[in-house]
Design a protein around this motif. Structure first.
Motif, PDB file in Angstrom:
ATOM      1  N   MET A  30       5.548   5.745 -21.216  1.00 34.74           N
ATOM      2  CA  MET A  30       6.563   5.051 -22.012  1.00 34.74           C
ATOM      3  C   MET A  30       6.850   3.665 -21.435  1.00 34.74           C
ATOM      4  SD  MET A  30       9.241   7.988 -23.314  1.00 34.74           S
ATOM      5  CE  MET A  30       9.736   8.556 -21.686  1.00 34.74           C
ATOM      6  N   PHE A  31       6.918   3.575 -20.117  1.00 34.28           N
ATOM      7  CA  PHE A  31       7.075   2.262 -19.493  1.00 34.28           C
ATOM      8  C   PHE A  31       5.896   1.360 -19.838  1.00 34.28           C
ATOM      9  CE2 PHE A  31      10.413   3.569 -16.363  1.00 34.28           C
ATOM     10  CZ  PHE A  31      11.211   2.439 -16.466  1.00 34.28           C
ATOM     11  N   SER A  65       6.007   0.096 -23.372  1.00 36.42           N
ATOM     12  CA  SER A  65       7.091  -0.872 -23.533  1.00 36.42           C
ATOM     13  C   SER A  65       6.724  -2.226 -22.950  1.00 36.42           C
ATOM     14  CB  SER A  65       8.369  -0.341 -22.880  1.00 36.42           C
ATOM     15  OG  SER A  65       8.779   0.878 -23.469  1.00 36.42           O
ATOM     16  N   VAL A 109       4.291  -4.055 -25.136  1.00 36.05           N
ATOM     17  CA  VAL A 109       4.958  -4.639 -26.304  1.00 36.05           C
ATOM     18  C   VAL A 109       5.641  -5.947 -25.920  1.00 36.05           C
ATOM     19  CG1 VAL A 109       6.872  -4.345 -27.938  1.00 36.05           C
ATOM     20  CG2 VAL A 109       5.267  -2.458 -27.525  1.00 36.05           C
ATOM     21  N   PHE A 110       6.372  -5.950 -24.807  1.00 38.24           N
ATOM     22  CA  PHE A 110       7.070  -7.167 -24.394  1.00 38.24           C
ATOM     23  C   PHE A 110       6.096  -8.229 -23.900  1.00 38.24           C
ATOM     24  CE2 PHE A 110      10.732  -4.199 -23.982  1.00 38.24           C
ATOM     25  CZ  PHE A 110      11.527  -4.812 -24.942  1.00 38.24           C
ATOM     26  N   TYR A 149      14.340   4.517 -17.292  1.00 37.04           N
ATOM     27  CA  TYR A 149      13.643   3.988 -18.464  1.00 37.04           C
ATOM     28  C   TYR A 149      14.623   3.615 -19.560  1.00 37.04           C
ATOM     29  CZ  TYR A 149      10.787   3.750 -22.661  1.00 37.04           C
ATOM     30  OH  TYR A 149      10.211   3.331 -23.827  1.00 37.04           O
ATOM     31  N   TYR A 150      15.640   4.450 -19.775  1.00 36.42           N
ATOM     32  CA  TYR A 150      16.637   4.127 -20.792  1.00 36.42           C
ATOM     33  C   TYR A 150      17.465   2.911 -20.384  1.00 36.42           C
ATOM     34  CZ  TYR A 150      15.545   8.323 -23.434  1.00 36.42           C
ATOM     35  OH  TYR A 150      14.895   9.260 -24.192  1.00 36.42           O
ATOM     36  N   TYR A 186      16.192   0.448 -18.755  1.00 38.42           N
ATOM     37  CA  TYR A 186      15.259  -0.635 -19.073  1.00 38.42           C
ATOM     38  C   TYR A 186      15.355  -1.003 -20.548  1.00 38.42           C
ATOM     39  CZ  TYR A 186      10.730  -2.834 -20.066  1.00 38.42           C
ATOM     40  OH  TYR A 186       9.736  -3.677 -20.507  1.00 38.42           O
ATOM     41  N   LEU A 187      15.347   0.005 -21.428  1.00 38.22           N
ATOM     42  CA  LEU A 187      15.454  -0.272 -22.861  1.00 38.22           C
ATOM     43  C   LEU A 187      16.807  -0.895 -23.204  1.00 38.22           C
ATOM     44  CD1 LEU A 187      13.843   2.877 -24.556  1.00 38.22           C
ATOM     45  CD2 LEU A 187      12.801   0.644 -24.076  1.00 38.22           C
TER      46      LEU A 187
END
Length: 384
Positions: free
Chosen positions: A42-43, A46, A49-50, A126-127, A129-130
């Protein structure tokens, strides 16, 4: 007869496991996962994407530079785009890319551990981070900032653009980095497989450990620095703003105390990857395991003592500039130890020129010749 997983849980008296945790294909199984590999994936998704988001900003900047003058965007829009590109690439891509993504995936596997020490905290990071990314992007959409990614005061304290949300987003992202580093350090100390001593750990683990030390010790300084700037903007305080009795050079000291070691958050894990690649494709043991392991810790330690070379033109004394210049050269010693150890590993090895090895040769060429340009700079205060 072999019992199913559900029957085993029932006989053991354990609470039933939700169905979505059994089905690895559902969205909820990913959102509630405590599996380090899934968190790493998931990291990774993400940050990729960035990476494209930041790359899009870079393309728009380059497109504007095709012609001089107010072509495509005005000066303020250009400064905002320049800032957004830096914020996204530094805080949302480069910092978490290898430690949080690849580190989460491979570090427990290399240690023979079932997971990291704190799986729930890992998912929470992770959350965070989001959340930090969402807050920063909200500020970007609703006005953006034109300060550059360094947020230098006094301009960041007085600009009318939306600096506060982006500062708050970076503040939250810092906590994600701290928790990841804490998790890795505790995992290395407590969850190594039986018989896996410190001098038997994979070299990537050493580099991830050194990186985690930087994340834990340096990131809080950045967090408090950004928080102070936010309070200055919202509350009218003057710790950094000279118009209110503050010192903008103090901001630079605090900012670069984190942001220089952050360079090693980016490169130390990559050096760990290379330390695994070279002996694999040379079909030899490392020329000196201890040299590679301890040089990672040396880079992390010296990295805390060299932040001042970012302030050579900020008004520091010639003596301070000389001290920071000498300390900066000590980093080159530990970097050279790595390079010569990699080359020593190649000596008389049965080298196969697979793609990872070709990347290594390209890296070591750029790293060595790029490092040669980082010699002791002439102080701006020296007499002509």
């Amino acid at each position: 007869m072999r019992l199913s997983e559900a029957d085993s849980h029932a006989l053991s008296g354990a609470s039933p496991v939700p169905d979505y945790l059994h089905d690895g294909t559902t969205v909820m199984s990913w959102l509630n996962t405590r599996d380090h590999k899934r968190v790493g994936v998931m990291f990774l998704v993400s940050v990729i994407v960035f990476f494209f988001v930041g790359g899009l900003f870079a393309l728009l900047i380059r497109f504007k530079l095709l012609q001089p003058g107010p072509f495509f965007m005005d000066a303020l829009s250009y400064n905002r785009m320049f800032t957004l590109h830096g914020v996204v690439m530094i805080f949302l891509f480069l910092i978490p890319a290898i430690p949080s993504a690849f580190g989460n995936f491979v570090l427990p596997l290399m240690l023979g551990a079932r997971d990291v020490a704190f799986p729930r905290l890992n998912l929470f990071s992770y959350y965070l981070y989001l959340t930090g990314a969402a807050v920063a992007l909200w500020g970007m959409i609703h006005g953006g900032a034109d300060t550059g990614w360094t947020f230098y005061t006094p301009y960041s304290s007085t600009t009318p653009t939306q600096v506060a949300p982006i500062l708050l987003g970076a503040f939250i992202l810092g906590f994600s980095s701290i928790l990841t580093g804490l998790n890795f350090i505790v995992t290395v100390h407590t969850l190594r497989a039986p018989g896996l001593g410190w001098m038997k750990m994979p070299l990537f683990v050493w580099s991830a450990y050194a990186t985690s030390v930087i994340q834990i010790l340096a990131t809080p300084v950045l967090a408090i620095t950004l928080l102070i700037v936010t309070v200055e903007r919202l509350g009218g305080f003057g710790l950094f703003d000279p118009a209110r009795g503050g010192d903008p050079v103090l901001f630079q000291h605090m900012f670069w105390f984190y942001s220089h070691p952050a360079v090693y958050i980016m490169i130390l894990p990559a050096m760990g990857v290379i330390s695994e690649i070279v002996p694999t494709f040379a079909k030899k043991h490392q020329f000196s395991y201890k040299a590679l392991a301890f040089s990672s810790l040396g880079i992390a330690f010296i990295g805390f003592l060299t932040w001042g070379h970012h302030l050579f033109v900020a008004g520091i004394s010639q003596f301070d500039a000389a001290i920071f210049g000498v300390m900066s050269m000590f980093v080159a010693i530990f970097s050279a130890i790595k390079v010569f150890t990699w080359i020593g590993t190649l000596y008389r090895g049965s080298i196969t020129f697979n793609t990872p090895m070709l990347y290594f040769f390209a890296f070591v060429y750029l790293f060595a010749f790029g490092g040669m340009t980082g010699g002791y700079p002439r102080s701006p205060y020296a007499s002509s």
